[in-house]
Design a protein around this motif. Structure first.
Motif, PDB file in Angstrom:
ATOM      1  N   PHE A  43      17.179   7.095   1.762  1.00 48.41           N
ATOM      2  CA  PHE A  43      17.037   6.539   0.406  1.00 48.41           C
ATOM      3  C   PHE A  43      16.119   7.444  -0.406  1.00 48.41           C
ATOM      4  CE2 PHE A  43      14.858   3.846  -2.711  1.00 48.41           C
ATOM      5  CZ  PHE A  43      15.956   3.264  -3.353  1.00 48.41           C
ATOM      6  N   VAL A  44      16.539   7.774  -1.628  1.00 51.96           N
ATOM      7  CA  VAL A  44      15.750   8.643  -2.505  1.00 51.96           C
ATOM      8  C   VAL A  44      14.793   7.782  -3.326  1.00 51.96           C
ATOM      9  CG1 VAL A  44      15.830  10.356  -4.355  1.00 51.96           C
ATOM     10  CG2 VAL A  44      17.659  10.296  -2.628  1.00 51.96           C
ATOM     11  N   ASN A  45      13.491   7.963  -3.075  1.00 52.27           N
ATOM     12  CA  ASN A  45      12.479   7.184  -3.796  1.00 52.27           C
ATOM     13  C   ASN A  45      12.242   7.732  -5.203  1.00 52.27           C
ATOM     14  OD1 ASN A  45      11.878   5.324  -1.699  1.00 52.27           O
ATOM     15  ND2 ASN A  45      10.600   6.874  -0.676  1.00 52.27           N
ATOM     16  N   TYR A  46      12.193   9.070  -5.306  1.00 55.07           N
ATOM     17  CA  TYR A  46      11.942   9.680  -6.607  1.00 55.07           C
ATOM     18  C   TYR A  46      12.376  11.142  -6.555  1.00 55.07           C
ATOM     19  CZ  TYR A  46       7.820  11.683  -4.318  1.00 55.07           C
ATOM     20  OH  TYR A  46       6.998  12.358  -3.472  1.00 55.07           O
TER      21      TYR A  46
ATOM     22  N   GLY B 284      11.486  12.808  -3.047  1.00 52.72           N
ATOM     23  CA  GLY B 284      10.813  11.980  -2.068  1.00 52.72           C
ATOM     24  C   GLY B 284      11.807  11.023  -1.440  1.00 52.72           C
ATOM     25  N   ILE B 285      11.958  11.104  -0.114  1.00 49.44           N
ATOM     26  CA  ILE B 285      12.922  10.253   0.580  1.00 49.44           C
ATOM     27  C   ILE B 285      12.218   9.382   1.605  1.00 49.44           C
ATOM     28  CG2 ILE B 285      14.762  11.966   0.298  1.00 49.44           C
ATOM     29  CD1 ILE B 285      14.423  12.577   3.329  1.00 49.44           C
ATOM     30  N   LEU B 286      12.861   8.275   1.954  1.00 51.23           N
ATOM     31  CA  LEU B 286      12.343   7.377   2.974  1.00 51.23           C
ATOM     32  C   LEU B 286      12.988   7.750   4.295  1.00 51.23           C
ATOM     33  CD1 LEU B 286      10.598   4.832   3.541  1.00 51.23           C
ATOM     34  CD2 LEU B 286      12.685   3.486   3.189  1.00 51.23           C
ATOM     35  N   ASP B 287      12.180   8.252   5.219  1.00 53.76           N
ATOM     36  CA  ASP B 287      12.703   8.661   6.532  1.00 53.76           C
ATOM     37  C   ASP B 287      13.252   7.431   7.249  1.00 53.76           C
ATOM     38  OD1 ASP B 287      12.936   9.336   9.315  1.00 53.76           O
ATOM     39  OD2 ASP B 287      11.679  11.078   8.936  1.00 53.76           O
ATOM     40  N   PRO B 288      14.556   7.410   7.599  1.00 55.55           N
ATOM     41  CA  PRO B 288      15.133   6.212   8.224  1.00 55.55           C
ATOM     42  C   PRO B 288      14.627   5.942   9.641  1.00 55.55           C
ATOM     43  CG  PRO B 288      16.728   8.005   8.208  1.00 55.55           C
ATOM     44  CD  PRO B 288      15.552   8.469   7.396  1.00 55.55           C
TER      45      PRO B 288
ATOM     46  N   THR C 238      11.138   6.884  10.746  1.00 56.83           N
ATOM     47  CA  THR C 238       9.704   6.546  10.722  1.00 56.83           C
ATOM     48  C   THR C 238       9.339   5.645   9.557  1.00 56.83           C
ATOM     49  OG1 THR C 238       9.152   8.491   9.383  1.00 56.83           O
ATOM     50  CG2 THR C 238       9.231   8.789  11.781  1.00 56.83           C
ATOM     51  N   PHE C 239      10.251   5.527   8.560  1.00 53.45           N
ATOM     52  CA  PHE C 239      10.004   4.762   7.338  1.00 53.45           C
ATOM     53  C   PHE C 239       8.819   5.310   6.544  1.00 53.45           C
ATOM     54  CE2 PHE C 239      12.118   1.820  10.240  1.00 53.45           C
ATOM     55  CZ  PHE C 239      13.232   1.477   9.475  1.00 53.45           C
ATOM     56  N   GLU C 240       8.584   6.610   6.715  1.00 52.42           N
ATOM     57  CA  GLU C 240       7.545   7.292   5.947  1.00 52.42           C
ATOM     58  C   GLU C 240       8.190   8.006   4.765  1.00 52.42           C
ATOM     59  OE1 GLU C 240       5.702   9.981   8.623  1.00 52.42           O
ATOM     60  OE2 GLU C 240       4.559   8.427   9.704  1.00 52.42           O
ATOM     61  N   ASN C 241       7.397   8.188   3.700  1.00 47.93           N
ATOM     62  CA  ASN C 241       7.886   8.956   2.558  1.00 47.93           C
ATOM     63  C   ASN C 241       7.689  10.437   2.845  1.00 47.93           C
ATOM     64  OD1 ASN C 241       8.833   8.955  -0.354  1.00 47.93           O
ATOM     65  ND2 ASN C 241       6.962  10.213  -0.494  1.00 47.93           N
ATOM     66  N   LYS C 242       8.780  11.220   2.617  1.00 51.54           N
ATOM     67  CA  LYS C 242       8.695  12.661   2.857  1.00 51.54           C
ATOM     68  C   LYS C 242       9.175  13.407   1.623  1.00 51.54           C
ATOM     69  CE  LYS C 242       9.130  12.776   7.884  1.00 51.54           C
ATOM     70  NZ  LYS C 242       9.876  13.342   9.034  1.00 51.54           N
TER      71      LYS C 242
ATOM     72  N   ILE D 108      20.769  14.855  -7.214  1.00 53.87           N
ATOM     73  CA  ILE D 108      20.048  13.781  -6.533  1.00 53.87           C
ATOM     74  C   ILE D 108      19.429  12.869  -7.573  1.00 53.87           C
ATOM     75  CG2 ILE D 108      18.224  13.232  -4.883  1.00 53.87           C
ATOM     76  CD1 ILE D 108      18.533  15.997  -3.699  1.00 53.87           C
ATOM     77  N   LYS D 109      19.697  11.587  -7.429  1.00 50.84           N
ATOM     78  CA  LYS D 109      19.172  10.609  -8.372  1.00 50.84           C
ATOM     79  C   LYS D 109      18.285   9.599  -7.658  1.00 50.84           C
ATOM     80  CE  LYS D 109      23.165  10.895 -11.494  1.00 50.84           C
ATOM     81  NZ  LYS D 109      24.261  10.126 -12.167  1.00 50.84           N
ATOM     82  N   GLU D 110      17.254   9.192  -8.343  1.00 47.18           N
ATOM     83  CA  GLU D 110      16.354   8.172  -7.795  1.00 47.18           C
ATOM     84  C   GLU D 110      17.129   6.876  -7.539  1.00 47.18           C
ATOM     85  OE1 GLU D 110      12.643   5.547  -9.467  1.00 47.18           O
ATOM     86  OE2 GLU D 110      12.696   7.698  -9.966  1.00 47.18           O
ATOM     87  N   GLY D 111      16.948   6.316  -6.362  1.00 43.22           N
ATOM     88  CA  GLY D 111      17.635   5.072  -6.003  1.00 43.22           C
ATOM     89  C   GLY D 111      18.958   5.289  -5.287  1.00 43.22           C
ATOM     90  N   SER D 112      19.374   6.546  -5.160  1.00 47.40           N
ATOM     91  CA  SER D 112      20.625   6.839  -4.448  1.00 47.40           C
ATOM     92  C   SER D 112      20.324   7.172  -2.985  1.00 47.40           C
ATOM     93  CB  SER D 112      21.349   8.016  -5.110  1.00 47.40           C
ATOM     94  OG  SER D 112      20.571   9.199  -5.027  1.00 47.40           O
TER      95      SER D 112
END
Length: 347
Positions: free
Chosen positions: A296-299, A306-310, A312-316, A326-330
């Protein structure tokens, strides 16, 4: 009666010359029926044997009975307005009685006839089923890969390609071109085939879709009616890289888009250019896009996302490429380069 009018020499009625229509119809044997018809069919696949030649039959039993019964009825070419009725009755497991009623017009005169046809059903294993049950084969397609083992996807696709070719040949009437057996080995997949033609088609189609090359290795196994008989091994060797593989070379990442006899086509994941080389890449394999993960693209900001690692659920934060939208929320697909601890976007 007009004195100039012709008279039928048999009945004395009016005629256009010679016998009248009624007398011509009465004298002509306009229909004959065979009392008994032998129908030989294969109990395994339902094929029919006609004059020592087997053909596939897709008719249901009732339709087949009608066809066989009608084949026993022979109609004169002058008959018109033909109407046929059939009444069938199974008198034993291998006997069917058919009452045939025929109505028509012959020289404009209504005629009708009834007869009985006995269909005798005979079971015999056809040429194809006989070869199948005996494990007959004329060649083996060996699916292998250069420097690796074919993966499950490649084996599944090769198997599907083989059966698609078999279906196509059966549809065109090549009854004796079939797959005898398919088995997995420690090195890949073996497809045992019954004819050289199906072996050529399957091996060629596998290479067309999956890449690689084919080499043929014939072996003389005997003679048939003075003609040499060969069994051929078709070695299908897939390339080191397969379509969708992502590799790293000199710090850059590339995706294989196709492999064939003309070389390897690959896509530069940095600048979106496509290149072709006759030599296989020497880079380090990262993975295949069909095994990519989704994040998931956070920003997004400039050339980073910035993506949510599926896992670890960490932002990378990861570098993006100009060709990627790439769009935020996609969501976006990616592979992990564990050696360099990097996330590689693949679209």
């Amino acid at each position: 009666m007009d004195i100039k009018q012709n008279i039928c020499p048999k009945c004395g009625g009016p005629s256009e010359g010679g016998l009248c229509s009624s007398c011509r119809a009465a004298e002509l044997e306009w229909i004959t029926c065979d009392d008994r018809v032998l129908c030989t069919h294969c109990p395994t696949c339902g094929s029919l044997k006609q004059q020592n030649t087997w053909t596939d039959c897709k008719l249901e039993k009732d339709k087949l009975i009608d066809e066989v019964a009608l084949s026993a009825v022979h109609i004169h070419e002058d008959v018109r307005s033909l109407s046929v009725s059939l009444e069938t009755r199974d008198i034993s497991p291998n006997r069917t009685s058919v009452n045939v009623g025929v109505k028509a017009k012959l020289y404009g005169v209504p005629v009708e006839h009834k007869c009985r046809v006995l269909i005798v059903w005979s079971k015999e294993q056809c040429d194809r089923c006989s070869r199948l049950s005996g494990g007959y084969y004329e060649g083996t397609i060996q699916l292998r890969a250069d420097g690796r083992k074919p993966d499950d996807y490649e084996k599944d696709r090769a198997n599907a390609i083989a059966h698609s070719a078999e279906d196509g040949l059966q549809e065109t009437g090549e009854r004796l071109s079939f797959i005898t057996e398919t088995r997995e080995t420690k090195d890949g997949l073996d497809i045992i085939i019954s004819s050289h033609n199906i072996g050529d088609i399957i091996s060629r189609n596998i290479v067309k879709e999956l890449g690689g090359k084919v080499t043929r290795h014939p072996k003389l196994v005997g003679e048939k009616k003075g003609i040499p008989v060969y069994r051929i091994t078709y070695l299908v060797r897939l390339p080191k890289y397969q379509k969708g593989d992502v590799f790293e070379e000199n710090g850059s990442y590339y995706e294989i888009r196709g492999t064939d006899s003309g070389g390897v086509k690959y896509f530069d994941l940095q600048d979106s250019s496509t290149k072709t080389t006759r030599n296989e890449p020497c880079g380090r394999l990262i993975g295949n896009v069909k095994d990519s993960e989704f994040a998931f693209v956070n920003y997004t900001e400039g050339n980073t996302a910035g993506i949510l690692d599926p896992k670890t659920f960490e932002n990378k934060e990861c570098l993006t490429y100009p060709w990627l939208e790439i769009k935020e929320g996609s969501t976006i697909r990616f592979l992990r380069d564990y050696d360099n601890e990097r996330i590689i976007f693949v679209g």
